[in-house]
Write a protein that holds these residues in place. Structure first.
Motif, PDB file in Angstrom:
ATOM      1  N   GLU A  15      -2.498 -80.572 111.221  1.00  0.00           N
ATOM      2  CA  GLU A  15      -3.312 -79.961 109.809  1.00  0.00           C
ATOM      3  C   GLU A  15      -4.865 -79.633 110.656  1.00  0.00           C
ATOM      4  O   GLU A  15      -5.109 -78.326 110.562  1.00  0.00           O
ATOM      5  N   THR A  16      -4.855 -79.967 111.638  1.00  0.00           N
ATOM      6  CA  THR A  16      -6.193 -80.299 111.786  1.00  0.00           C
ATOM      7  C   THR A  16      -6.567 -79.370 112.712  1.00  0.00           C
ATOM      8  O   THR A  16      -7.293 -78.432 113.434  1.00  0.00           O
ATOM      9  N   LYS A  18      -4.176 -76.458 113.529  1.00  0.00           N
ATOM     10  CA  LYS A  18      -3.775 -75.465 113.073  1.00  0.00           C
ATOM     11  C   LYS A  18      -5.118 -74.696 112.154  1.00  0.00           C
ATOM     12  O   LYS A  18      -5.366 -73.492 112.502  1.00  0.00           O
ATOM     13  N   LYS A  19      -5.992 -76.086 111.631  1.00  0.00           N
ATOM     14  CA  LYS A  19      -7.098 -75.104 111.098  1.00  0.00           C
ATOM     15  C   LYS A  19      -8.405 -74.279 112.425  1.00  0.00           C
ATOM     16  O   LYS A  19      -8.927 -73.245 112.097  1.00  0.00           O
ATOM     17  N   ALA A  20      -8.355 -75.231 113.293  1.00  0.00           N
ATOM     18  CA  ALA A  20      -9.600 -75.095 114.218  1.00  0.00           C
ATOM     19  C   ALA A  20      -8.731 -73.547 114.709  1.00  0.00           C
ATOM     20  O   ALA A  20      -9.693 -73.175 115.401  1.00  0.00           O
ATOM     21  N   LEU A  21      -7.597 -73.553 115.457  1.00  0.00           N
ATOM     22  CA  LEU A  21      -7.077 -72.497 116.008  1.00  0.00           C
ATOM     23  C   LEU A  21      -6.436 -70.786 115.094  1.00  0.00           C
ATOM     24  O   LEU A  21      -5.966 -70.115 115.697  1.00  0.00           O
ATOM     25  N   GLN A  22      -6.103 -71.521 114.054  1.00  0.00           N
ATOM     26  CA  GLN A  22      -5.827 -70.773 112.829  1.00  0.00           C
ATOM     27  C   GLN A  22      -4.235 -70.177 113.827  1.00  0.00           C
ATOM     28  O   GLN A  22      -4.020 -68.771 113.733  1.00  0.00           O
ATOM     29  N   VAL A  23      -3.482 -71.115 113.234  1.00  0.00           N
ATOM     30  CA  VAL A  23      -1.696 -71.360 114.380  1.00  0.00           C
ATOM     31  C   VAL A  23      -1.221 -71.886 113.018  1.00  0.00           C
ATOM     32  O   VAL A  23      -1.794 -72.620 112.136  1.00  0.00           O
ATOM     33  N   ASP A  24      -0.074 -71.561 113.559  1.00  0.00           N
ATOM     34  CA  ASP A  24       1.016 -72.647 112.180  1.00  0.00           C
ATOM     35  C   ASP A  24       1.413 -73.130 113.069  1.00  0.00           C
ATOM     36  O   ASP A  24       1.113 -74.463 113.676  1.00  0.00           O
ATOM     37  N   ASP A  25       1.931 -74.181 111.773  1.00  0.00           N
ATOM     38  CA  ASP A  25       3.122 -75.309 112.506  1.00  0.00           C
ATOM     39  C   ASP A  25       2.767 -75.232 113.704  1.00  0.00           C
ATOM     40  O   ASP A  25       3.124 -76.682 114.221  1.00  0.00           O
ATOM     41  N   TYR A  39      -9.882 -77.354 120.181  1.00  0.00           N
ATOM     42  CA  TYR A  39      -9.911 -76.466 120.019  1.00  0.00           C
ATOM     43  C   TYR A  39     -10.695 -76.022 121.718  1.00  0.00           C
ATOM     44  O   TYR A  39      -9.894 -74.662 122.423  1.00  0.00           O
TER      45      TYR A  39
END
Length: 563
Positions: A15-16, A18-25, A39
């Motif tokens: 989850e962390t 995903k948010k940092a890179l703006q990617v999916d699971d 990142y």
């Protein structure tokens, strides 16, 4: 094949990231499985650069090597650049000699003869240096265990600088400098350089004394990338940056010799896989079929027209090599069946007429059919010589060590080794090797393992995922191309065997009505019954693109199918 699903990373970490890179699971999971958690780490992974390379002077003895070479250049000494006959050795020699020749004329190269001198530094090579007034030998991709040879050279007034990447023995040769990141007393941060990589660090250090930066040496990185791919070193850390930049050089501005090889194979853009299967075998073929000197001549030639002539010869060596290893493999498979030896824990075959230059390749081919530790023997003078190859997870070097009472000489590492023995010891050795492997191998290692990164649904496969996965390249040990699995797949009804011998399989897979994708499985034709009658099955695959008649579509490149 036994499928092993890699452990899933912690949900919080996924989850962390995903948010940092703006990617999916899926992408976050693949990155975490490769040790990329931030990142900044992801930025380095996706955009390798010269900034990722370490200061060469962090390597033990680098200052001594540079001082000695500068002294040799200043006083006009004769320098002999010496390397092994394989891809790592010949690219190393091409790299070092072409760099030094820009600064001094008195540089020559030496590749030992595979059959007359064998691997590494030879007494014959040292005698050649002595007879021709060479006072300094720079040895690449070999030498870290050549204690007696270096002492022999010293008695003749010849000094050595060794650039190696193999694990040293208990003692280090008495050379001016021994550059090897695997030395216990070397604090260089990255331990997995190939021989050509160590050579590149040395020319980087030399160039820095001339006021040059590593960016000024980009022209040599086509050689380094080729050696990294061919020597199967982990493509992580410095190797990833060197391979990434080197591949760009190969595809945009390669040296004439490399350009000539690429012209022979007629491919627009090469990946590291192409380097391994197209460029490397041609360079290797020179040492296997004729002499490694041919590879160095090609790789150091500055005139493209001449390089193109040499490339034709190299291509012919490779054709001869391919024909020879195919014939010997067929003969070996017949021998195994005739002697009813399919049931043991090992494969050991021998014919006195088999070509010594290809028996290692043949051993690898036999493992494709009978997945067991394998030895292929041939006659070499008064002795028998063999190449050994192992299955994943089993240390064939240790197994050979346990049979040492029957062996004259052996060397190598966990998965590949070479040895010689007397003909009268062959049968006793063969029985002992079978016994040692039987007693020490975990039986599950006799079934090939397929490591699966992630289980996903077919509707998660799209062009966006394909494009991101492509950016994970260059692929190799430590960063293999992602393998996915999907369960409860069905064939839409038109699946069939394809290819000249019907040994490939092609079908359209679906999990629900709205997700259909073409699957191609090379050498999986024998799995055709699993997909029939719309029964559900599981697939393991990589994601690929199919280009046909100007159209581009996604397809799955199958690695295995299970009921």
């Amino acid at each position: 094949m036994r499928w092993t699903l890699k452990p899933k990373p912690e949900a919080l970490k996924v989850e962390t990231l995903k948010k940092a890179l703006q990617v999916d699971d899926i992408v976050a999971t693949l990155l975490l499985q490769r040790g990329i958690e931030t990142y900044e780490a992801a930025k380095t992974f996706f955009r390798p650069s010269f900034e990722d390379l370490h200061n060469p002077f962090l390597m033990k003895d680098m200052d001594k090597a540079v001082q000695r070479i500068e002294k040799a250049i200043a006083s006009g000494e004769n320098i002999l650049v010496y390397g092994d006959y394989d891809v790592d050795g010949t690219t190393s020699v091409a790299l070092m000699s072409s760099y030094l020749k820009k600064r001094i004329d008195t540089v020559a190269t030496y590749i030992p003869d595979r059959y007359d001198e064998g691997y590494g530094i030879s007494y014959k090579g040292i005698d050649f240096a002595h007879d021709n007034d060479f006072s300094l030998i720079i040895a690449l991709d070999c030498g870290v265990k050549a204690i007696d040879k270096v002492a022999y050279a010293k008695d003749k007034g010849i000094e050595f600088i060794i650039c190696d990447h193999h694990r040293p023995g208990d003692n280090i040769p008495d050379a001016v400098a021994v550059l090897d990141p695997k030395r216990d007393d070397c604090e260089y941060p990255f331990k997995e350089l190939c021989g050509c990589g160590v050579g590149f660090k040395l020319i980087t250090a030399l160039a820095s004394k001339q006021g040059q930066a590593v960016e000024d040496l980009v022209e040599y990185l086509d050689l380094v990338a080729t050696a990294i791919g061919a020597d199967i070193v982990p493509i992580v850390g410095e190797n990833r940056a060197l391979a990434y930049i080197g591949l760009h050089v190969i595809n945009t501005d390669p040296r004439p010799g490399m350009k000539a090889i690429i012209a022979e194979v007629k491919k627009d853009e090469l990946t590291i896989t192409d380097v391994v299967f197209i460029i490397a075998p041609r360079i290797n073929a020179a040492g296997r079929m004729k002499h490694g000197n041919h590879a160095v001549t090609l790789l150091t030639e500055t005139d493209f027209n001449l390089a193109a002539e040499y490339a034709v010869d190299i291509d012919q060596f490779n054709t001869d090599r391919r024909d020879t290893d195919k014939r010997i493999t067929e003969e070996a498979l017949i021998q195994i069946k005739e002697y009813n030896e399919q049931e043991g824990f090992t494969t050991v075959v021998y014919d006195e007429n088999w070509h010594k230059g290809v028996i290692g390749i043949v051993a690898s081919r036999l493992i494709e059919t009978y997945y067991r530790p394998t030895l292929v023997f041939t006659k070499s003078g008064e002795k028998l010589a063999a190449s050994a190859r192992s299955v994943k997870g089993f240390d064939v070097y240790n197994a050979l060590e346990a049979c040492s009472e029957y062996i004259e000489q052996f060397g190598g590492h966990k998965y590949a080794a070479g040895l010689t023995l007397l003909p009268e010891n062959y049968e006793a050795f063969k029985a002992k090797f079978e016994s040692v492997v039987k007693d020490t191998i975990d039986p599950k290692l006799l079934t090939p393992e397929l490591k699966v990164d992630l289980e996903i649904d077919l509707n998660q496969v799209d062009h966006k995922l394909f494009r991101i996965v492509q950016q994970f390249a260059p692929f190799g040990p430590g960063n293999m191309s992602p393998t996915f699995m999907t369960q409860n797949v069905k064939d839409t009804g038109w699946g069939k065997c394809v290819g000249e011998d019907n040994n490939h399989i092609r079908f359209t897979a679906t999990q629900s009505f709205d997700d259909k994708i073409v699957c191609i499985g090379f050498s999986l034709g024998d799995k055709i019954n699993i997909i029939k009658n719309k029964r559900p099955f599981s697939i393991a695959y990589g994601i690929d693109e199919n280009h046909w008649n100007g159209n581009v579509s996604l397809q799955l490149k199958l690695k295995d199918i299970k009921a």
